[in-house]
Design an enzyme around this catalytic site. Structure first.
Site, PDB file in Angstrom:
ATOM      1  N   GLU A   1      48.357  33.820  77.883  1.00 19.76           N
ATOM      2  CA  GLU A   1      49.981  34.215  78.524  1.00 19.76           C
ATOM      3  C   GLU A   1      50.769  34.745  77.410  1.00 19.76           C
ATOM      4  O   GLU A   1      51.116  33.906  76.655  1.00 19.76           O
ATOM      5  CB  GLU A   1      50.652  32.824  79.063  1.00 19.76           C
TER       6      GLU A   1
ATOM      7  N   CYS B   1      59.639  34.523  77.512  1.00 22.93           N
ATOM      8  CA  CYS B   1      58.725  35.469  77.493  1.00 22.93           C
ATOM      9  C   CYS B   1      58.979  36.278  79.077  1.00 22.93           C
ATOM     10  O   CYS B   1      58.500  37.551  78.786  1.00 22.93           O
ATOM     11  CB  CYS B   1      57.074  34.923  77.761  1.00 22.93           C
TER      12      CYS B   1
END
Length: 467
Positions: free
Chosen positions: A214, A248
């Site tokens: 990720e 993010c």
């Protein structure tokens, strides 16, 4: 590569336990999930305080909204559906193999490694851990050295809630992280930067350990010509400034119609004034995690100005290095080669890029690496559908930001440089499982006809199969 003996000893014990108890029943899995839920629920105030101290300041309300709530919601979802997810499922059997049966049998992989970043240390530990536990695995969790207070607290809470061969927390520096990534896990999930992701994948490759990465990247927000403009600007700023942009999936740049750029700037300035009045002293505004990250962001702004970009402060406050408070700024007239347009920003800096037509905005996005998230704002279905059809991203929220990550039935993950693999909800269960295909041959079947010696009867059978 230096190996940490205690860490490898813990791993060996956990691996042996997982092989001894290959497929734990639902009551064991549910008990582990409930213990994880109690850990989060009963200690959320202490967790929020520890995270705030690690950041110098992060409001407890943000930790509650962005970490505690989704952690508990994910655990509840797993408790609600996990028994059904682990059932053996029917699969279609080919006509010529009837009355045989085909089944899919989910089984735990074994020992899962989870590497957690500093920006959301609770949620990005508990989210993957929930998937690992509901799938029947054991897990080792490596926390970030940039959140030492939280990491120490979470390690103590896990130690009090789980046996060492169920869940273990590992703390330490980059050398410890490198040794952790080199352990022969049955699956390794890493959340962090693309740069570090390369090293993690190389370390895992030595053991052929499957990975879920990720990562990050430059997530665009497209303000369409038919957007509810004022609301779009507010939602982009909310998504950008939560955790001071250290997210993010925060919008990393915004694409606006060329004739709306100045309106975007003025609307953004008013919006920040409403969201964070007196931002220099406002307790709702998060600090930058470390002096190094603060310096990187200031240098990024200075480099943009030196390259000809216009730096537009959204408040009257000045950067405060001592408190690591960086007031939000927009960058307009941005040259494409500057750092702020090449690297993930991870802070309260938002480049504003103009476009003439929606197809130009789509082309701009597609000329860059595929992002972890994409946001599009427009009231017209045709614009939204065009963006959906012609772009590829890890996940999308339409007419808002961030919220796709909070949907337990939506897989979360990147694509290309923004990551590989998915988790959350059932997707997480399947990521951390081996869904084993099984064919059950019937007592009465025609398989005996398909063998040597090959003769006319065999040829006739093959002709029938190949029709």
């Amino acid at each position: 590569m230096r190996e940490v003996p205690a860490m490898s000893t813990v791993f060996d014990a956990m691996l042996a336990a997982s092989r001894h108890d290959q497929t734990p029943p639902w009551d064991i899995r549910a008990d582990r999930l409930r213990r994880l839920k109690r850990l989060v629920r009963d200690n959320h105030e202490a967790i929020a305080s520890a995270i705030s101290a690690d950041f110098t300041n992060r409001p407890r309300q943000e930790t509650a909204l962005l970490e505690v709530f989704p952690s508990l919601a994910g655990i509840d979802d797993a408790l609600r559906h996990g028994r059904r997810w682990m059932r053996v499922r029917r699969a279609r059997t080919g006509l010529w193999f009837l009355p045989g049966k085909s089944r899919l049998m989910p089984q735990p992989l074994g020992v899962i490694g989870i590497v957690v970043p500093w920006n959301y240390p609770l949620y990005l530990a508990v989210g993957p851990l929930t998937g690992a536990l509901v799938a029947g695995n054991r897990a080792m969790v490596k926390l970030s050295e940039f959140t030492p207070r939280f990491s120490d607290l979470f390690a103590r809470l896990v130690q009090a809630s789980f046996a060492p061969d169920e869940v273990t927390v590992v703390n330490g520096d980059a050398a410890v992280a490198a040794g952790f990534s080199a352990l022969p896990f049955d699956h390794l999930l890493f959340t962090g930067s693309t740069q570090v992701g390369h090293h993690v994948m190389k370390a895992a490759a030595a053991n052929l350990t499957p990975v879920t990465l990720e990562l990050g990247g430059k997530s665009p927000a497209i303000v369409g010509p038919g957007a509810d403009f004022e609301r779009a600007v507010e939602r982009i700023l909310v998504g950008k400034l939560l955790n001071a942009g250290q997210t993010c999936i925060a919008p990393d740049y915004v694409l606006v119609p060329a004739d709306q750029r100045d309106r975007f700037v003025e609307t953004a300035r008013r919006c920040v004034g409403r969201l964070y009045p007196d931002i220099a002293r406002n307790p709702d505004y998060t600090s930058i995690i470390s002096p190094r990250h603060f310096g990187r962001l200031v240098s990024m702004i200075d480099a943009a100005a030196d390259a000809g970009a216009r730096v537009v402060p959204l408040t009257d406050a000045a950067p405060d290095a001592a408190a690591r408070r960086l007031p939000p700024v927009l960058l307009t007239d941005v040259p494409g080669e500057i750092q702020a347009m090449q690297e993930e920003i991870f802070g309260p800096v938002l480049p504003v890029v103009t476009y003439r037509a929606v197809d130009d905005a789509i082309a701009f996005v597609n000329a860059r690496p595929r992002p972890l998230a994409l946001y599009v704002f427009d009231k017209g279905r045709d614009v939204v559908d065009r963006v959906m059809q012609q772009t590829v991203a890890g996940g999308v929220t339409v007419n808002d930001t961030l919220f796709h990550i909070a949907q337990d039935d939506l897989p979360f993950g990147g694509v290309g440089p923004s990551g590989m693999g998915v988790y959350h909800g059932k997707a997480g269960f399947e990521t951390f499982s081996k869904v084993k295909p099984v064919f059950y041959q019937a007592g009465l079947n025609a398989a005996g006809l398909l063998k040597a010696p090959y003769g006319k009867r065999f040829e006739a059978m093959v002709k029938m199969l190949m029709r």
